[in-house]
Structures are given as structure tokens and as C-alpha cells.
Design a protein around this motif. Structure first.
Motif, PDB file in Angstrom:
ATOM      1  N   ILE A 128     -33.528   2.417   1.987  1.00  0.00           N
ATOM      2  CA  ILE A 128     -32.510   3.244   1.335  1.00  0.00           C
ATOM      3  C   ILE A 128     -32.993   4.681   1.222  1.00  0.00           C
ATOM      4  O   ILE A 128     -32.246   5.625   1.505  1.00  0.00           O
ATOM      5  CB  ILE A 128     -32.138   2.654  -0.043  1.00  0.00           C
ATOM      6  CG1 ILE A 128     -31.367   1.349   0.142  1.00  0.00           C
ATOM      7  CG2 ILE A 128     -31.316   3.650  -0.861  1.00  0.00           C
ATOM      8  CD1 ILE A 128     -31.165   0.563  -1.138  1.00  0.00           C
ATOM      9  N   LEU A 129     -34.240   4.877   0.821  1.00  0.00           N
ATOM     10  CA  LEU A 129     -34.806   6.225   0.730  1.00  0.00           C
ATOM     11  C   LEU A 129     -34.768   6.926   2.084  1.00  0.00           C
ATOM     12  O   LEU A 129     -34.386   8.097   2.177  1.00  0.00           O
ATOM     13  CB  LEU A 129     -36.244   6.182   0.215  1.00  0.00           C
ATOM     14  CG  LEU A 129     -37.025   7.497   0.289  1.00  0.00           C
ATOM     15  CD1 LEU A 129     -36.443   8.517  -0.675  1.00  0.00           C
ATOM     16  CD2 LEU A 129     -38.495   7.263   0.025  1.00  0.00           C
ATOM     17  N   ALA A 130     -35.142   6.227   3.143  1.00  0.00           N
ATOM     18  CA  ALA A 130     -35.156   6.822   4.477  1.00  0.00           C
ATOM     19  C   ALA A 130     -33.751   7.246   4.901  1.00  0.00           C
ATOM     20  O   ALA A 130     -33.566   8.346   5.430  1.00  0.00           O
ATOM     21  CB  ALA A 130     -35.738   5.830   5.486  1.00  0.00           C
ATOM     22  N   MET A 131     -32.760   6.395   4.677  1.00  0.00           N
ATOM     23  CA  MET A 131     -31.395   6.727   5.083  1.00  0.00           C
ATOM     24  C   MET A 131     -30.844   7.906   4.283  1.00  0.00           C
ATOM     25  O   MET A 131     -30.242   8.818   4.861  1.00  0.00           O
ATOM     26  CB  MET A 131     -30.491   5.502   4.925  1.00  0.00           C
ATOM     27  CG  MET A 131     -30.765   4.429   5.949  1.00  0.00           C
ATOM     28  SD  MET A 131     -29.572   3.078   5.939  1.00  0.00           S
ATOM     29  CE  MET A 131     -29.956   2.266   4.411  1.00  0.00           C
ATOM     30  N   ILE A 132     -31.052   7.902   2.976  1.00  0.00           N
ATOM     31  CA  ILE A 132     -30.550   9.001   2.150  1.00  0.00           C
ATOM     32  C   ILE A 132     -31.260  10.296   2.495  1.00  0.00           C
ATOM     33  O   ILE A 132     -30.627  11.344   2.663  1.00  0.00           O
ATOM     34  CB  ILE A 132     -30.703   8.666   0.646  1.00  0.00           C
ATOM     35  CG1 ILE A 132     -29.726   7.554   0.271  1.00  0.00           C
ATOM     36  CG2 ILE A 132     -30.469   9.900  -0.214  1.00  0.00           C
ATOM     37  CD1 ILE A 132     -29.931   7.012  -1.126  1.00  0.00           C
TER      38      ILE A 132
END
Length: 146
Positions: A128-132
């Protein structure tokens, strides 16, 4: 018997390309479902259906890229010169550094506090951190260069 020629000009794909992409999706999704069902002792059929249904779309897209897009998508001869490519490169390299930094800080905090977190939770949070991070950095690079 006429043979289909592969064209990178953006034509129409033969029916066999679509059939292959659907077939590949069904076979690979069934394989994922079968592997997942091994780990579900109570209801193997439900495990199979859920995992197969959740993965069939992804495998269909993969099949479309491998079989159909070779006929329908025109090749961009100067793709490496596109501004979107540069924005994407900046966004992904920045997101990678965000993941490294956040992972290091989280590791220190978890080591000091002794809090236990499951591996699935950690991987989900990192994804999730990578996508955001990538999305925000891409948007910022696009806005800055426009």
C-alpha cells in the motif's frame, strides 16, 4: 488456409488470440485455486473458487498482453523519450527510497517496543505504501512539468 501475420500497426487480432488469452487465464487461475485449496482444510472448494475468481482477471490481462496486444497495439518507437516514462522513473525511484526509509524506521520502532506483527500485515502495508507513494510522486512530477 490463411495465416495471420503479426502487425504492430494497431489492427484486429484473430479469434485464436482471444481464445488463447481466455484459456491461459482459466488454466492459471485454476492452478492458483488448486494450490490455495491445499491450505484450506475445512472447505477446499470454497478456497479454490475464491482464489481462482480473484486471480482470473489478472491472468486474463496477462494473456491479452501476450497474445492479443501483439496484433492490436501499435509499437511506440520512441517510448524511452516520452515524458510519462520519465515521470514514472522518478516516481518509482522515489517510492523505493520511501519504502527503504519507512521500513528502517518501522524496524527500529518494532525492535524497541517489542510489538509483533504478522508477515502478511507487513507485506500488505508495504505494498500500500509503495502504490500510494508512487501515485503521489507521479502526480507531483506531472504537475511540476506541466
Amino acid at each position: 488456409m490463411a495465416t495471420a501475420t503479426r502487425s504492430r500497426t494497431g489492427g484486429k487480432a484473430p479469434l485464436s488470440a482471444y481464445v488463447l488469452s481466455v484459456l491461459m487465464a482459466l488454466v492459471l487461475a485454476s492452478l492458483v485455486g488448486a494450490i490455495a485449496s491445499v491450505f484450506y482444510d475445512e472447505n477446499r472448494v470454497l478456497g479454490f473458487v475464491i482464489f481462482a475468481a480473484c486471480s482470473v482477471g489478472t491472468f486474463f490481462v496477462l494473456g491479452w498482453v501476450l497474445f492479443v496486444s501483439t496484433y492490436t497495439v501499435a509499437e511506440d518507437l520512441h517510448a524511452e523519450d516520452n515524458i510519462e516514462r520519465r515521470w514514472y522513473g522518478k516516481a518509482t525511484s522515489g517510492a523505493f527510497h520511501d519504502i527503504l526509509t519507512t521500513g528502517g524506521i518501522a524496524l527500529v520502532v518494532l525492535s524497541i517496543t517489542g510489538i509483533e506483527i504478522s508477515g502478511v500485515s507487513v507485506l500488505l502495508l508495504l505494498l500500500i505504501l509503495a502504490m500510494i507513494s508512487c501515485a503521489v510522486r507521479f502526480w507531483a512530477a506531472r504537475r511540476r512539468d506541466s
